[in-house]
Design a protein around this motif. Structure first.
Motif, PDB file in Angstrom:
ATOM      1  N   LYS A  61       0.840  -1.193   0.000  1.00 54.27           N
ATOM      2  CA  LYS A  61       0.000   0.000   0.000  1.00 54.27           C
ATOM      3  C   LYS A  61       0.876   1.245   0.000  1.00 54.27           C
ATOM      4  CE  LYS A  61      -4.015  -1.602   2.528  1.00 54.27           C
ATOM      5  NZ  LYS A  61      -4.835  -1.365   3.690  1.00 54.27           N
ATOM      6  N   ARG A  62       0.410   2.241  -0.670  1.00 54.97           N
ATOM      7  CA  ARG A  62       1.124   3.498  -0.728  1.00 54.97           C
ATOM      8  C   ARG A  62       0.272   4.585  -0.068  1.00 54.97           C
ATOM      9  NH1 ARG A  62       4.952   6.342  -4.354  1.00 54.97           N
ATOM     10  NH2 ARG A  62       4.101   8.423  -4.472  1.00 54.97           N
ATOM     11  N   LEU A  63       0.867   5.348   0.821  1.00 49.40           N
ATOM     12  CA  LEU A  63       0.134   6.426   1.486  1.00 49.40           C
ATOM     13  C   LEU A  63      -0.089   7.590   0.527  1.00 49.40           C
ATOM     14  CD1 LEU A  63       1.894   6.550   4.949  1.00 49.40           C
ATOM     15  CD2 LEU A  63      -0.333   5.608   4.424  1.00 49.40           C
ATOM     16  N   HIS A  64      -1.174   8.279   0.718  1.00 47.77           N
ATOM     17  CA  HIS A  64      -1.423   9.482  -0.058  1.00 47.77           C
ATOM     18  C   HIS A  64      -1.950  10.569   0.869  1.00 47.77           C
ATOM     19  CE1 HIS A  64      -5.809   8.649  -0.243  1.00 47.77           C
ATOM     20  NE2 HIS A  64      -5.440   7.392  -0.367  1.00 47.77           N
ATOM     21  N   ALA A  65      -2.089  11.756   0.359  1.00 51.94           N
ATOM     22  CA  ALA A  65      -2.496  12.904   1.172  1.00 51.94           C
ATOM     23  C   ALA A  65      -3.960  12.790   1.591  1.00 51.94           C
ATOM     24  CB  ALA A  65      -2.285  14.192   0.389  1.00 51.94           C
ATOM     25  N   ALA A  66      -4.249  13.256   2.794  1.00 43.85           N
ATOM     26  CA  ALA A  66      -5.631  13.324   3.272  1.00 43.85           C
ATOM     27  C   ALA A  66      -6.350  14.446   2.521  1.00 43.85           C
ATOM     28  CB  ALA A  66      -5.633  13.599   4.774  1.00 43.85           C
ATOM     29  N   GLU A  67      -7.649  14.289   2.320  1.00 47.02           N
ATOM     30  CA  GLU A  67      -8.425  15.274   1.565  1.00 47.02           C
ATOM     31  C   GLU A  67      -9.706  15.641   2.306  1.00 47.02           C
ATOM     32  OE1 GLU A  67      -7.370  16.693  -1.125  1.00 47.02           O
ATOM     33  OE2 GLU A  67      -5.835  15.337  -1.877  1.00 47.02           O
ATOM     34  N   PHE A  68     -10.198  16.849   2.031  1.00 47.43           N
ATOM     35  CA  PHE A  68     -11.510  17.251   2.522  1.00 47.43           C
ATOM     36  C   PHE A  68     -12.575  16.546   1.690  1.00 47.43           C
ATOM     37  CE2 PHE A  68      -8.959  20.994   3.784  1.00 47.43           C
ATOM     38  CZ  PHE A  68      -9.283  21.022   5.132  1.00 47.43           C
TER      39      PHE A  68
ATOM     40  N   ALA B 262     -10.702  10.205   5.914  1.00 44.67           N
ATOM     41  CA  ALA B 262      -9.623   9.340   6.417  1.00 44.67           C
ATOM     42  C   ALA B 262      -9.932   7.911   6.003  1.00 44.67           C
ATOM     43  CB  ALA B 262      -9.529   9.440   7.926  1.00 44.67           C
ATOM     44  N   ASP B 263      -8.954   7.267   5.441  1.00 43.16           N
ATOM     45  CA  ASP B 263      -9.105   5.855   5.115  1.00 43.16           C
ATOM     46  C   ASP B 263      -7.796   5.162   5.471  1.00 43.16           C
ATOM     47  OD1 ASP B 263      -7.277   6.230   2.994  1.00 43.16           O
ATOM     48  OD2 ASP B 263      -8.865   6.570   1.543  1.00 43.16           O
ATOM     49  N   GLY B 264      -7.636   3.928   5.089  1.00 42.05           N
ATOM     50  CA  GLY B 264      -6.438   3.175   5.452  1.00 42.05           C
ATOM     51  C   GLY B 264      -5.165   3.701   4.818  1.00 42.05           C
ATOM     52  N   ARG B 265      -5.264   4.529   3.782  1.00 45.40           N
ATOM     53  CA  ARG B 265      -4.072   5.022   3.090  1.00 45.40           C
ATOM     54  C   ARG B 265      -3.856   6.523   3.250  1.00 45.40           C
ATOM     55  NH1 ARG B 265      -3.729   3.720  -2.705  1.00 45.40           N
ATOM     56  NH2 ARG B 265      -5.712   4.771  -2.745  1.00 45.40           N
ATOM     57  N   ALA B 266      -4.813   7.218   3.827  1.00 44.24           N
ATOM     58  CA  ALA B 266      -4.673   8.665   4.019  1.00 44.24           C
ATOM     59  C   ALA B 266      -5.200   9.021   5.393  1.00 44.24           C
ATOM     60  CB  ALA B 266      -5.454   9.432   2.961  1.00 44.24           C
ATOM     61  N   ARG B 267      -4.369   9.668   6.157  1.00 42.59           N
ATOM     62  CA  ARG B 267      -4.764  10.020   7.513  1.00 42.59           C
ATOM     63  C   ARG B 267      -4.285  11.419   7.826  1.00 42.59           C
ATOM     64  NH1 ARG B 267      -5.335   6.409  12.626  1.00 42.59           N
ATOM     65  NH2 ARG B 267      -6.113   8.057  13.953  1.00 42.59           N
ATOM     66  N   LEU B 268      -5.176  12.215   8.378  1.00 43.25           N
ATOM     67  CA  LEU B 268      -4.837  13.589   8.733  1.00 43.25           C
ATOM     68  C   LEU B 268      -3.921  13.611   9.950  1.00 43.25           C
ATOM     69  CD1 LEU B 268      -5.382  16.632   8.294  1.00 43.25           C
ATOM     70  CD2 LEU B 268      -7.263  16.403   9.908  1.00 43.25           C
ATOM     71  N   PHE B 269      -2.845  14.378   9.863  1.00 35.81           N
ATOM     72  CA  PHE B 269      -1.948  14.571  10.998  1.00 35.81           C
ATOM     73  C   PHE B 269      -2.089  15.995  11.529  1.00 35.81           C
ATOM     74  CE2 PHE B 269       2.234  15.690  12.823  1.00 35.81           C
ATOM     75  CZ  PHE B 269       2.244  14.785  13.858  1.00 35.81           C
TER      76      PHE B 269
ATOM     77  N   GLY C 299      -6.877  45.292   5.147  1.00 34.17           N
ATOM     78  CA  GLY C 299      -7.648  44.923   3.968  1.00 34.17           C
ATOM     79  C   GLY C 299      -8.319  43.566   4.103  1.00 34.17           C
ATOM     80  N   ALA C 300      -8.899  43.117   2.988  1.00 32.99           N
ATOM     81  CA  ALA C 300      -9.598  41.828   2.954  1.00 32.99           C
ATOM     82  C   ALA C 300      -8.647  40.699   3.344  1.00 32.99           C
ATOM     83  CB  ALA C 300     -10.161  41.595   1.556  1.00 32.99           C
ATOM     84  N   VAL C 301      -9.212  39.661   3.927  1.00 34.71           N
ATOM     85  CA  VAL C 301      -8.403  38.522   4.373  1.00 34.71           C
ATOM     86  C   VAL C 301      -8.828  37.268   3.617  1.00 34.71           C
ATOM     87  CG1 VAL C 301      -7.619  37.186   6.359  1.00 34.71           C
ATOM     88  CG2 VAL C 301      -8.377  39.531   6.688  1.00 34.71           C
ATOM     89  N   ALA C 302      -7.856  36.547   3.071  1.00 36.24           N
ATOM     90  CA  ALA C 302      -8.110  35.256   2.432  1.00 36.24           C
ATOM     91  C   ALA C 302      -7.569  34.173   3.355  1.00 36.24           C
ATOM     92  CB  ALA C 302      -7.431  35.199   1.072  1.00 36.24           C
ATOM     93  N   PHE C 303      -8.426  33.259   3.736  1.00 36.54           N
ATOM     94  CA  PHE C 303      -8.025  32.152   4.610  1.00 36.54           C
ATOM     95  C   PHE C 303      -7.908  30.885   3.773  1.00 36.54           C
ATOM     96  CE2 PHE C 303     -10.246  35.084   7.427  1.00 36.54           C
ATOM     97  CZ  PHE C 303      -9.337  35.204   8.453  1.00 36.54           C
ATOM     98  N   THR C 304      -6.882  30.091   4.039  1.00 32.90           N
ATOM     99  CA  THR C 304      -6.669  28.822   3.364  1.00 32.90           C
ATOM    100  C   THR C 304      -6.332  27.771   4.418  1.00 32.90           C
ATOM    101  OG1 THR C 304      -5.778  29.979   1.443  1.00 32.90           O
ATOM    102  CG2 THR C 304      -5.328  27.635   1.579  1.00 32.90           C
ATOM    103  N   VAL C 305      -6.911  26.596   4.275  1.00 36.34           N
ATOM    104  CA  VAL C 305      -6.606  25.488   5.177  1.00 36.34           C
ATOM    105  C   VAL C 305      -6.194  24.292   4.325  1.00 36.34           C
ATOM    106  CG1 VAL C 305      -7.461  23.955   6.982  1.00 36.34           C
ATOM    107  CG2 VAL C 305      -8.255  26.316   6.881  1.00 36.34           C
ATOM    108  N   THR C 306      -5.015  23.742   4.656  1.00 36.70           N
ATOM    109  CA  THR C 306      -4.469  22.620   3.907  1.00 36.70           C
ATOM    110  C   THR C 306      -4.292  21.413   4.831  1.00 36.70           C
ATOM    111  OG1 THR C 306      -3.230  24.193   2.546  1.00 36.70           O
ATOM    112  CG2 THR C 306      -2.545  21.886   2.433  1.00 36.70           C
ATOM    113  N   PRO C 307      -4.880  20.250   4.473  1.00 33.14           N
ATOM    114  CA  PRO C 307      -4.666  19.040   5.276  1.00 33.14           C
ATOM    115  C   PRO C 307      -3.295  18.439   4.960  1.00 33.14           C
ATOM    116  CG  PRO C 307      -6.102  18.549   3.421  1.00 33.14           C
ATOM    117  CD  PRO C 307      -5.803  20.019   3.364  1.00 33.14           C
ATOM    118  N   VAL C 308      -2.616  17.934   5.990  1.00 33.59           N
ATOM    119  CA  VAL C 308      -1.277  17.361   5.814  1.00 33.59           C
ATOM    120  C   VAL C 308      -1.227  16.023   6.553  1.00 33.59           C
ATOM    121  CG1 VAL C 308       1.198  17.739   6.190  1.00 33.59           C
ATOM    122  CG2 VAL C 308      -0.305  19.691   5.738  1.00 33.59           C
ATOM    123  N   ASN C 309      -0.646  15.003   5.898  1.00 38.54           N
ATOM    124  CA  ASN C 309      -0.507  13.718   6.585  1.00 38.54           C
ATOM    125  C   ASN C 309       0.819  13.680   7.351  1.00 38.54           C
ATOM    126  OD1 ASN C 309       1.534  12.981   4.762  1.00 38.54           O
ATOM    127  ND2 ASN C 309       0.257  11.543   3.628  1.00 38.54           N
ATOM    128  N   SER C 310       1.100  12.571   8.010  1.00 39.05           N
ATOM    129  CA  SER C 310       2.291  12.477   8.867  1.00 39.05           C
ATOM    130  C   SER C 310       3.599  12.472   8.085  1.00 39.05           C
ATOM    131  CB  SER C 310       2.211  11.236   9.750  1.00 39.05           C
ATOM    132  OG  SER C 310       2.139  10.082   8.945  1.00 39.05           O
TER     133      SER C 310
END
Length: 130
Positions: free
Chosen positions: A1-8, A46-53, A101-112
């Motif tokens: 199995k190969r790990l991949h990035a967690a996603e929204f 979250a699944d067996g190959r992608a997990r949020l850290f 001024g205006a604010v842009a917010f960004t949230v990025t999920p990252v695995n371990s």
């Protein structure tokens, strides 16, 4: 199995609201209440190959100032079926730590392993003081 990035989840959106926040204070320093923005990120798939850290919360203002905060995911050390692993994540940004001024917010999920998923973004216009 190969790990991949967690996603929204598909169709997920950030929630941004105004809030009051308190500094922690410390020895001989009283906590201070401040105006802030509360950014709430939805749960991550979250699944067996992608997990949020952790999640990288970034605020970028119209004047170019950027502030990034890393938040360790609630329940990162729990089973994928545990309730804590399915909770939304929250981060506060005090208004006085951001530029103008205006604010842009960004949230990025990252695995371990440091692999990043697709970020979510939201913009918030700041009203000018009169």
């Amino acid at each position: 199995k190969r790990l991949h990035a967690a996603e929204f989840l598909n169709g997920a959106k950030l929630k941004v609201s105004k809030a009051k926040a308190k500094t922690r204070g410390g020895k001989g320093i009283r906590p201070v209440e401040k105006d802030a923005y509360k950014v709430v990120a939805p749960p991550v798939v979250a699944d067996g190959r992608a997990r949020l850290f952790d999640l990288e919360f970034t605020a970028k203002t119209a004047d170019g100032k950027t502030r990034t905060k890393t938040v360790l995911a609630e329940g990162f050390n729990q089973s994928l079926r545990h309730q804590k692993a399915k909770l939304p994540q929250t981060c506060l940004f005090a208004k006085d730590e951001l530029g103008k001024g205006a604010v842009a917010f960004t949230v990025t999920p990252v695995n371990s392993l440091g692999q990043s998923g697709k970020p979510l973004s939201a913009r918030l216009a700041r009203k000018k003081k009169q």
